[in-house]
Design an enzyme around this catalytic site. Sequence first.
Site, PDB file in Angstrom:
ATOM      1  N   LYS A 127      17.982   1.917  -4.933  1.00 34.90           N
ATOM      2  CA  LYS A 127      17.812   2.370  -3.543  1.00 34.90           C
ATOM      3  C   LYS A 127      17.615   1.179  -2.604  1.00 34.90           C
ATOM      4  CE  LYS A 127      13.599   3.851  -2.187  1.00 34.90           C
ATOM      5  NZ  LYS A 127      13.078   3.078  -1.050  1.00 34.90           N
ATOM      6  N   ASN A 128      16.725   0.274  -2.977  1.00 33.47           N
ATOM      7  CA  ASN A 128      16.369  -0.800  -2.051  1.00 33.47           C
ATOM      8  C   ASN A 128      17.426  -1.895  -1.964  1.00 33.47           C
ATOM      9  OD1 ASN A 128      14.119   0.609  -1.418  1.00 33.47           O
ATOM     10  ND2 ASN A 128      12.698  -0.625  -2.632  1.00 33.47           N
ATOM     11  N   CYS A 161       7.723   5.756   4.110  1.00 32.36           N
ATOM     12  CA  CYS A 161       6.498   6.250   3.478  1.00 32.36           C
ATOM     13  C   CYS A 161       5.287   5.624   4.145  1.00 32.36           C
ATOM     14  CB  CYS A 161       6.495   5.909   1.993  1.00 32.36           C
ATOM     15  SG  CYS A 161       7.560   6.964   1.018  1.00 32.36           S
ATOM     16  N   ARG A 169       2.852  -0.794   8.672  1.00 28.97           N
ATOM     17  CA  ARG A 169       4.062  -1.495   8.217  1.00 28.97           C
ATOM     18  C   ARG A 169       4.744  -2.103   9.441  1.00 28.97           C
ATOM     19  NH1 ARG A 169       7.166   2.036   3.766  1.00 28.97           N
ATOM     20  NH2 ARG A 169       8.114   0.013   3.327  1.00 28.97           N
ATOM     21  N   ASP A 228       5.701  -1.410  -6.071  1.00 34.15           N
ATOM     22  CA  ASP A 228       6.332  -0.100  -6.287  1.00 34.15           C
ATOM     23  C   ASP A 228       6.018   0.471  -7.663  1.00 34.15           C
ATOM     24  OD1 ASP A 228       7.474  -0.167  -3.797  1.00 34.15           O
ATOM     25  OD2 ASP A 228       9.344  -1.042  -4.483  1.00 34.15           O
ATOM     26  N   ARG A 271      13.564  10.889  -2.362  1.00 36.19           N
ATOM     27  CA  ARG A 271      14.001   9.721  -1.585  1.00 36.19           C
ATOM     28  C   ARG A 271      14.518   8.635  -2.526  1.00 36.19           C
ATOM     29  NH1 ARG A 271      10.124   8.685   3.447  1.00 36.19           N
ATOM     30  NH2 ARG A 271      11.843   7.308   3.870  1.00 36.19           N
TER      31      ARG A 271
HETATM   32  N1  EPU Z   1       4.883  -7.147   6.842  1.00 41.49           N
HETATM   33  C1  EPU Z   1       4.376  -7.577   8.025  1.00 41.49           C
HETATM   34  N2  EPU Z   1       5.231  -7.783   9.064  1.00 41.49           N
HETATM   35  C2  EPU Z   1       6.568  -7.577   8.956  1.00 41.49           C
HETATM   36  C3  EPU Z   1       7.095  -7.140   7.722  1.00 41.49           C
HETATM   37  C4  EPU Z   1       6.223  -6.928   6.668  1.00 41.49           C
HETATM   38  O1  EPU Z   1       3.162  -7.771   8.161  1.00 41.49           O
HETATM   39  O2  EPU Z   1       7.295  -7.782   9.935  1.00 41.49           O
HETATM   40  C5  EPU Z   1       3.967  -6.905   5.684  1.00 41.49           C
HETATM   41  C6  EPU Z   1       3.951  -5.437   5.278  1.00 41.49           C
HETATM   42  O3  EPU Z   1       3.080  -4.675   6.068  1.00 41.49           O
HETATM   43  C7  EPU Z   1       3.519  -5.532   3.822  1.00 41.49           C
HETATM   44  C8  EPU Z   1       4.160  -6.851   3.372  1.00 41.49           C
HETATM   45  O4  EPU Z   1       4.462  -7.582   4.552  1.00 41.49           O
HETATM   46  O5  EPU Z   1       2.131  -5.646   3.757  1.00 41.49           O
HETATM   47  C9  EPU Z   1       5.419  -6.707   2.546  1.00 41.49           C
HETATM   48  O6  EPU Z   1       6.349  -5.887   3.234  1.00 41.49           O
HETATM   49  P1  EPU Z   1       7.930  -6.050   3.060  1.00 41.49           P
HETATM   50  O7  EPU Z   1       8.515  -6.337   4.388  1.00 41.49           O
HETATM   51  O8  EPU Z   1       8.189  -6.998   1.956  1.00 41.49           O
HETATM   52  O9  EPU Z   1       8.339  -4.601   2.598  1.00 41.49           O
HETATM   53  P2  EPU Z   1       9.530  -3.705   3.129  1.00 41.49           P
HETATM   54  O10 EPU Z   1      10.744  -4.544   3.335  1.00 41.49           O
HETATM   55  O11 EPU Z   1       9.065  -2.841   4.224  1.00 41.49           O
HETATM   56  C10 EPU Z   1      10.491  -3.235   0.740  1.00 41.49           C
HETATM   57  C11 EPU Z   1      10.821  -2.009  -0.059  1.00 41.49           C
HETATM   58  C12 EPU Z   1       9.535  -1.313  -0.476  1.00 41.49           C
HETATM   59  C13 EPU Z   1       8.737  -2.291  -1.332  1.00 41.49           C
HETATM   60  C14 EPU Z   1       8.469  -3.565  -0.527  1.00 41.49           C
HETATM   61  C15 EPU Z   1       7.739  -4.635  -1.317  1.00 41.49           C
HETATM   62  C16 EPU Z   1      12.908  -1.320   0.916  1.00 41.49           C
HETATM   63  C17 EPU Z   1      13.665  -0.310   1.669  1.00 41.49           C
HETATM   64  N3  EPU Z   1      11.615  -1.109   0.765  1.00 41.49           N
HETATM   65  O12 EPU Z   1       9.761  -2.783   1.874  1.00 41.49           O
HETATM   66  O13 EPU Z   1       9.918  -0.199  -1.287  1.00 41.49           O
HETATM   67  O14 EPU Z   1       7.514  -1.692  -1.707  1.00 41.49           O
HETATM   68  O15 EPU Z   1       9.709  -4.126  -0.059  1.00 41.49           O
HETATM   69  O16 EPU Z   1       8.475  -4.989  -2.448  1.00 41.49           O
HETATM   70  O17 EPU Z   1      13.485  -2.285   0.412  1.00 41.49           O
HETATM   71  C18 EPU Z   1       9.778   2.010  -2.093  1.00 41.49           C
HETATM   72  O18 EPU Z   1      10.889   1.848  -2.607  1.00 41.49           O
HETATM   73  O19 EPU Z   1       9.064   3.015  -2.322  1.00 41.49           O
HETATM   74  C19 EPU Z   1       9.260   1.003  -1.165  1.00 41.49           C
HETATM   75  C20 EPU Z   1       8.231   1.235  -0.364  1.00 41.49           C
END
Ligand code: EPU
Length: 417
Positions: free
Chosen positions: A22-23, A116, A121, A305, A397
């Site tokens: 998915k990701n 989620c 976030r 995850d 999802r």
């Molecule tokens: N963060 C910030 N500012 C930003 C972006 C992120 O403070 O601008 C913080 C977030 O709040 C969090 C940390 O940085 O505390 C890591 O967030 P990241 O940006 O790495 O996560 P994401 O891109 O929103 C993806 C996956 C998530 C997975 C995380 C961590 C996708 C669509 N989602 O999220 O997957 O948990 O990386 O590996 O790629 C899931 O599949 O259930 C899921 C939540």
Amino acid sequence: MSRILVNGGHRLSGCVKIHGAKNAVLPILAATVMAEGVHTIHNCPKLSDVSVTCEILEKLGAHITRDGDTLVVDTTGEMESFIPESLMRKLRSSVIFLGAVLTRKKEAKISAPGGCELGPRPIDLHIKALRELGADIKEEHGYLICRADNLYGKDIHLDIPSVGATENIMLAACNADGVTTIKNAACEPEIEDLANFLNSMGACVSGAGTSTVTIVGKQELKASEHKVMPDRIVATTYLCAAAATGGEIDVLDVCPEHLSAVLAVLSDCGCRIIKGKDRVMLKAPQILKSPAAIKTMPYPGFPTDAQSLFLAMLTKSDGTTMITETIFESRYKAAGELLRMGAKISINGRVALVKGVNKLSGACVSAQDLRGGAALVIAALAADGKTVINSPEFIYRGYENLEENLQRLGADIVYEG
Ligand code: EPU
């Protein structure tokens, strides 16, 4: 009201094929906007998050057809640069469209993304980096209004190795003059998969999968064909489900290297693991041992995850495990539901203490996020008696054919619509 019904206590045994990640598929689909033409993306699972991404692409003007697990995305002709709030809110990764649409249209208007509820976030790192590249971004009435007539390659240091921010910068930097270097980039395999797709389109991205990613911008991009990598979290879910039921499983079509951190912990729990080229076999002990401590970390550390999946699995282990969640604040939502099933878990801020019990008992519980929902399925499979899991839409999802796959492994599980 839909729900999942599980009669627990059956030992899982057999093999399961793992679908595309998915990701990885979500940013890859977003990236198809960047080059006009017909893109062919294989190994795209049928998930609600993938459907929403396709809806966004269609809103932008793409034409999409599905043939089995292959999506054909035609981005020929004029495309829009506006994504309405109703679609943005359905999906966290919708923010990736910012970099992709900017590259194609030099402008984008999107609202804050959904996804989620795992605690705050923010998308500050995405915005800051795009501004550093030269994008003009205003926030008005809940929308981000972005213009990028000219982007210029820069060295960008991320404060946190954010997966989404790394991906967004990669997409936008493809349209920047000169070289962009992302320092402290996220190293997740999904980023490497996106880079492989971008390079197959003609982009010049190197270092993806390491903490320094370099993008040489302004290459001519063309439509491409790509096979999405396997879903390492779905693979982890089936491994944990087998381990929780004292079972034996052969997980096929995976990349074992992506699973190193979770396999190390499963091995500490007493599971016997054999890795093949693209498969992992696991044989669980009768009673799992506690691995003592688990701490979530960016890749190649233990994935956030997988945290709820292990939380659920370890409720029936011998001993006490300390779990520390370092990535997302509110990722223990499943714990409250697991308590209803007889688990012994105490939460203090980012730390959860799981004291293994001899048995869990089926109860009526509710999924509150994707991985927490999958964790409830694992606990239900290991519990005595019947569990009802409400709000299963969270689970769909990220999991295709979950009940069918588990039934084939010997589980008594059905979806009730
Ligand atoms: N963060 C910030 N500012 C930003 C972006 C992120 O403070 O601008 C913080 C977030 O709040 C969090 C940390 O940085 O505390 C890591 O967030 P990241 O940006 O790495 O996560 P994401 O891109 O929103 C993806 C996956 C998530 C997975 C995380 C961590 C996708 C669509 N989602 O999220 O997957 O948990 O990386 O590996 O790629 C899931 O599949 O259930 C899921 C939540």
